[in-house]
Structures are given as structure tokens and as C-alpha cells.
Design a protein around this motif. Structure first.
Motif, PDB file in Angstrom:
ATOM      1  N   GLN A 281       0.825  -0.975   0.013  1.00  0.00           N
ATOM      2  CA  GLN A 281      -0.197  -0.055   0.188  1.00  0.00           C
ATOM      3  C   GLN A 281       0.818   1.151  -0.033  1.00  0.00           C
ATOM      4  N   ILE A 282       0.467   2.231  -0.525  1.00  0.00           N
ATOM      5  CA  ILE A 282       1.017   3.513  -0.945  1.00  0.00           C
ATOM      6  C   ILE A 282       0.880   4.654   0.021  1.00  0.00           C
ATOM      7  N   TRP A 283       1.598   5.325   0.660  1.00  0.00           N
ATOM      8  CA  TRP A 283       1.259   6.271   1.690  1.00  0.00           C
ATOM      9  C   TRP A 283       1.808   7.680   1.460  1.00  0.00           C
ATOM     10  N   LEU A 284       1.256   8.600   1.283  1.00  0.00           N
ATOM     11  CA  LEU A 284       1.791   9.942   0.829  1.00  0.00           C
ATOM     12  C   LEU A 284       2.030  10.836   2.024  1.00  0.00           C
ATOM     13  N   ASN A 285       3.411  11.365   1.864  1.00  0.00           N
ATOM     14  CA  ASN A 285       3.919  12.392   2.945  1.00  0.00           C
ATOM     15  C   ASN A 285       3.092  13.757   2.897  1.00  0.00           C
ATOM     16  N   LEU A 286       2.641  14.139   4.173  1.00  0.00           N
ATOM     17  CA  LEU A 286       1.830  15.216   4.456  1.00  0.00           C
ATOM     18  C   LEU A 286       2.436  16.227   5.426  1.00  0.00           C
ATOM     19  N   ASP A 287       3.837  16.221   5.540  1.00  0.00           N
ATOM     20  CA  ASP A 287       4.630  16.745   6.628  1.00  0.00           C
ATOM     21  C   ASP A 287       4.206  18.187   6.361  1.00  0.00           C
ATOM     22  N   TYR A 288       4.272  19.240   7.601  1.00  0.00           N
ATOM     23  CA  TYR A 288       4.130  20.572   7.601  1.00  0.00           C
ATOM     24  C   TYR A 288       5.257  21.128   6.522  1.00  0.00           C
ATOM     25  N   THR A 289       6.471  20.550   6.527  1.00  0.00           N
ATOM     26  CA  THR A 289       7.301  21.096   5.507  1.00  0.00           C
ATOM     27  C   THR A 289       6.969  21.059   4.233  1.00  0.00           C
ATOM     28  N   ALA A 290       6.118  20.321   3.773  1.00  0.00           N
ATOM     29  CA  ALA A 290       5.817  20.216   2.380  1.00  0.00           C
ATOM     30  C   ALA A 290       4.684  21.068   1.888  1.00  0.00           C
ATOM     31  N   THR A 291       5.050  21.633   0.707  1.00  0.00           N
ATOM     32  CA  THR A 291       3.779  22.433   0.268  1.00  0.00           C
ATOM     33  C   THR A 291       2.813  21.838  -0.565  1.00  0.00           C
ATOM     34  N   TYR A 292       3.066  20.581  -0.672  1.00  0.00           N
ATOM     35  CA  TYR A 292       1.991  20.005  -1.604  1.00  0.00           C
ATOM     36  C   TYR A 292       1.970  18.513  -0.980  1.00  0.00           C
ATOM     37  N   PRO A 293       0.810  17.744  -1.199  1.00  0.00           N
ATOM     38  CA  PRO A 293       0.871  16.232  -0.870  1.00  0.00           C
ATOM     39  C   PRO A 293       1.861  15.653  -1.809  1.00  0.00           C
ATOM     40  N   GLY A 294       2.907  14.818  -0.938  1.00  0.00           N
ATOM     41  CA  GLY A 294       3.862  14.095  -1.493  1.00  0.00           C
ATOM     42  C   GLY A 294       5.091  14.968  -1.646  1.00  0.00           C
ATOM     43  N   GLY A 295       5.392  16.111  -0.799  1.00  0.00           N
ATOM     44  CA  GLY A 295       6.557  16.804  -0.929  1.00  0.00           C
ATOM     45  C   GLY A 295       7.546  16.104  -0.217  1.00  0.00           C
ATOM     46  N   LYS A 296       8.744  16.670  -0.391  1.00  0.00           N
ATOM     47  CA  LYS A 296       9.833  16.231   0.104  1.00  0.00           C
ATOM     48  C   LYS A 296       9.913  15.764   1.701  1.00  0.00           C
ATOM     49  N   PHE A 297      10.568  14.581   1.885  1.00  0.00           N
ATOM     50  CA  PHE A 297      10.615  14.287   3.191  1.00  0.00           C
ATOM     51  C   PHE A 297      11.679  14.931   4.081  1.00  0.00           C
ATOM     52  N   MET A 298      11.280  15.510   5.217  1.00  0.00           N
ATOM     53  CA  MET A 298      12.165  16.250   6.121  1.00  0.00           C
ATOM     54  C   MET A 298      13.369  15.203   6.736  1.00  0.00           C
ATOM     55  N   SER A 299      12.877  14.079   7.118  1.00  0.00           N
ATOM     56  CA  SER A 299      13.582  13.110   7.638  1.00  0.00           C
ATOM     57  C   SER A 299      13.241  11.660   6.943  1.00  0.00           C
ATOM     58  N   GLU A 300      14.283  11.104   6.733  1.00  0.00           N
ATOM     59  CA  GLU A 300      13.945   9.786   6.067  1.00  0.00           C
ATOM     60  C   GLU A 300      14.141   8.338   7.024  1.00  0.00           C
ATOM     61  N   GLU A 301      14.880   8.829   8.133  1.00  0.00           N
ATOM     62  CA  GLU A 301      14.887   7.726   9.000  1.00  0.00           C
ATOM     63  C   GLU A 301      13.673   7.335   9.724  1.00  0.00           C
ATOM     64  N   ILE A 302      13.154   6.106   9.628  1.00  0.00           N
ATOM     65  CA  ILE A 302      11.750   5.446   9.945  1.00  0.00           C
ATOM     66  C   ILE A 302      12.025   4.351  11.215  1.00  0.00           C
ATOM     67  N   LEU A 303      11.551   4.879  12.348  1.00  0.00           N
ATOM     68  CA  LEU A 303      11.802   3.989  13.552  1.00  0.00           C
ATOM     69  C   LEU A 303      10.386   3.316  13.957  1.00  0.00           C
ATOM     70  N   GLY A 304       9.316   3.952  13.355  1.00  0.00           N
ATOM     71  CA  GLY A 304       7.884   3.302  13.954  1.00  0.00           C
ATOM     72  C   GLY A 304       6.904   4.067  12.967  1.00  0.00           C
ATOM     73  N   GLU A 305       5.751   3.466  13.253  1.00  0.00           N
ATOM     74  CA  GLU A 305       4.395   4.054  12.404  1.00  0.00           C
ATOM     75  C   GLU A 305       3.409   3.769  13.286  1.00  0.00           C
ATOM     76  N   LEU A 306       2.183   4.754  13.420  1.00  0.00           N
ATOM     77  CA  LEU A 306       1.103   4.460  14.041  1.00  0.00           C
ATOM     78  C   LEU A 306      -0.122   4.761  13.267  1.00  0.00           C
ATOM     79  N   THR A 307      -0.864   3.741  12.787  1.00  0.00           N
ATOM     80  CA  THR A 307      -1.920   3.918  11.756  1.00  0.00           C
ATOM     81  C   THR A 307      -3.273   3.934  12.455  1.00  0.00           C
ATOM     82  N   PHE A 308      -4.151   4.767  11.879  1.00  0.00           N
ATOM     83  CA  PHE A 308      -5.625   5.218  12.355  1.00  0.00           C
ATOM     84  C   PHE A 308      -6.556   4.476  11.327  1.00  0.00           C
ATOM     85  N   ASN A 309      -6.838   3.157  11.366  1.00  0.00           N
ATOM     86  CA  ASN A 309      -7.682   2.692  10.321  1.00  0.00           C
ATOM     87  C   ASN A 309      -9.190   2.927  10.673  1.00  0.00           C
TER      88      ASN A 309
END
Length: 309
Positions: A281-309
Motif C-alpha cells: 500500500q502507498i502512503w503519501l507524505n503530508l508533513d508540515y514542511t511540504a507545500t503539496y501532498p507528497g512533498g520532500k521528506f524532512m527526515s527519511e529515518e523510519i523508527l516506527g509508525e502508528l496507523t489510524f484505520n
């Protein structure tokens, strides 16, 4: 009065076209059938990522040849085939989910996405590490709060309301509207010194201010409030939200909408950044540093995720 029942040979003669019109109609019908058939194959077959998408070109040529051979075998009843094909698309346009418009849109999205260069990241393995302040964050994402719901609704009426879509595409556009409204109003403010303060989404609506975890909580709650599926990514020193796009076909739709319709100026000459999870499944970045959905990642290091289904 005697009613003459036509023979099979006579029926074939009536339903067949004179030369050279049979060749022209077969070719046009081939194109009409090949396009949706190719779209289905494109969406379900693995992308080999060959240069200039050569694998997709070969698949399309194979489909054209096969359909051409099949149509030549039944060319004596070509008029009936054309009629049934048009009826099927007309029915899909009026009563179903796949008709003339959908074929055109899918083809347009696919061609556009093949000309773009999205930027997928490595597959994330869920539950890498325990998520920090997990229970507090889950409680803070109060998407059922009337203030959160009403704000999310107001965003969908303020942005992109003119884009008439249905189903998953409408929900995607409405989630993008939520992103735009929060992005336009968010003001980054640090937590009190020496303390990790996690604001409820309904609380952040008062001033639209806070740090990265407050923004992630608010975005996740509002996306959830309009039917989307958000998650929050933990990178050690940063939290940011993502939204579920779906499969590769949905990504093609998202890329076209972002770059050609909804965020054309902000995403000009920019890449679309997203993650692919362990289920594809594909997840699009919505960080506050991005000016559009899918903008550049501020940090690419992934330590965990919390999904709200």
C-alpha cells in the motif's frame, strides 16, 4: 402470411461490413478494446521499470495483436460486437463505475504518471520500535470531536469543491483540501522547555500552532474525519503524518491531480514522495514542511509508525 426466418449465412451477411470498411472498423474497435484491457494489465502486472517503460509498450503491442486476430476471426458479425461494446460502456457510464469517462481518465492518469518520476522510499516494516507516547497520541487524534469534524468539512467546501468526482477519488481530493487548509494556517511553535506537550487536535484548532507532533495529530484527525486513512511516522526526533493512497493505480490518479489540477504551482518541477508498506500500500507524505501532498521528506529515518484505520 409466411414469415421467412433468415439463415445463419444470411444473418452473417447482414451483420458484416463491406470492404474496406471492415478493416477500418476492426482497427478502431481494436484500439477501443485494447486501451481498457491494457489499463487492467498495467494496474495488475509488476512494473519491471525498464527504460522508457519498454515493458508496458511490449504489453500494449501484444494486446493489440491478440485483439486484432480475435476480431478478424469474428469480422462477419463485427457490427454486433461494436454495438455490444458501446452498450457496455454506456451502461457503465450511466449505472456503473466504469464507462467512457473512467476509461479516458485512467488512460490520462497512467500516461501522465509514466512521464513523471515519483520518489518511492524503501518498504517500511511495521512496528520497528515502540511508538513514543503512543496512548497520548491516540487519544489526541480526536477525529470524532465536532470541532474537528466541522473544521475538516469547512476545508472541503473551501478548497477544490469544483472538482466533481465520486468514491475514492472524491475522498482523496477532500483529504488534499484538508492538507491545504492546515498547511496554509499552521504556525510552528516549540513545546515548553524540558516538556513534551501533545495537544489534542480539537485544541490545536484554536490557534493552528504547535510543533511537529501537534501538526501530525491535527492532520491525522482531520484526514480521518473525512473518511481518509492516516498514519503518523516516528523518526526519532520528528513526527509527521501520511495518508493512505491505495495501489499503483490510485497513485497515478494522485500524481495527476497534484501536479496538473490541485497543486500545480507548488509541485512544479518537483517529485512526489511516498512510502510503500509491507502490504504494497502507498502512503503519501503530508508533513508540515511540504507545500503539496507528497512533498520532500524532512527526515527519511523510519523508527516506527502508528496507523489510524
Amino acid at each position: 402470411m409466411t414469415i421467412k426466418i433468415p439463415t445463419i449465412a444470411e444473418l452473417k451477411e447482414k451483420l458484416s461490413l463491406p470492404k474496406p470498411w471492415d478493416i477500418v472498423v476492426i482497427f478502431l474497435l481494436n484500439i477501443l478494446i485494447a486501451i481498457p484491457t491494457f489499463l487492467i494489465a498495467h494496474q495488475n502486472l509488476i512494473d519491471l521499470e525498464w527504460i522508457i517503460h519498454l515493458d508496458r509498450i511490449i504489453i500494449f503491442i501484444i494486446i493489440l495483436v491478440i485483439i486484432q486476430l480475435l476480431l478478424r476471426l469474428v469480422k462477419t458479425i463485427i457490427i454486433l460486437i461494436v454495438f455490444l461494446y458501446l452498450i457496455a460502456l454506456l451502461y457503465g457510464t450511466l449505472f456503473g463505475n466504469y464507462g467512457f469517462n473512467r476509461v479516458f481518465e485512467d488512460y490520462r492518469y497512467m500516461v501522465y504518471s509514466m512521464s513523471e518520476t515519483p520518489n518511492p522510499q524503501d518498504i517500511i516494516v511495521a512496528k520497528l520500535l515502540p511508538f513514543p507516547n503512543k496512548s497520548k497520541i491516540i487519544n489526541a487524534v480526536d477525529f470524532a470531536n465536532p470541532k474537528v469534524r466541522n473544521f475538516a468539512l469547512s476545508a472541503t467546501t473551501k478548497h477544490f469543491k469544483e472538482f466533481r468526482q465520486t468514491g475514492d477519488r472524491r475522498r482523496m481530493i477532500q483529504c488534499f483540501a484538508v492538507f491545504k487548509e492546515i498547511r496554509n494556517r499552521w504556525n510552528y511553535v516549540n513545546d515548553p522547555k524540558g516538556r513534551e506537550y501533545i495537544a489534542y487536535a480539537s485544541e490545536s484548532l484554536q490557534h493552528f500552532s504547535g510543533d511537529c507532533d501537534d501538526h501530525a495529530v491535527l492532520m491525522a484527525a482531520c484526514i480521518k474525519a473525512v473518511g481518509g486513512t492516516p498514519r503518523i511516522i516516528h523518526t526519532g526526533g520528528h513526527l509527521y503524518p501520511e495518508m493512505l493512497i491505495g495501489n499503483k493505480n490510485d497513485l497515478e490518479t494522485a500524481i495527476y491531480l497534484i501536479k496538473e489540477e490541485l497543486f500545480k504551482q507548488e509541485s512544479h518541477n518537483q517529485q512526489i514522495h511516498y512510502h510503500i508498506d509491507e502490504r504494497g500500500q502507498i502512503w503519501l507524505n503530508l508533513d508540515y514542511t511540504a507545500t503539496y501532498p507528497g512533498g520532500k521528506f524532512m527526515s527519511e529515518e523510519i523508527l516506527g509508525e502508528l496507523t489510524f484505520n
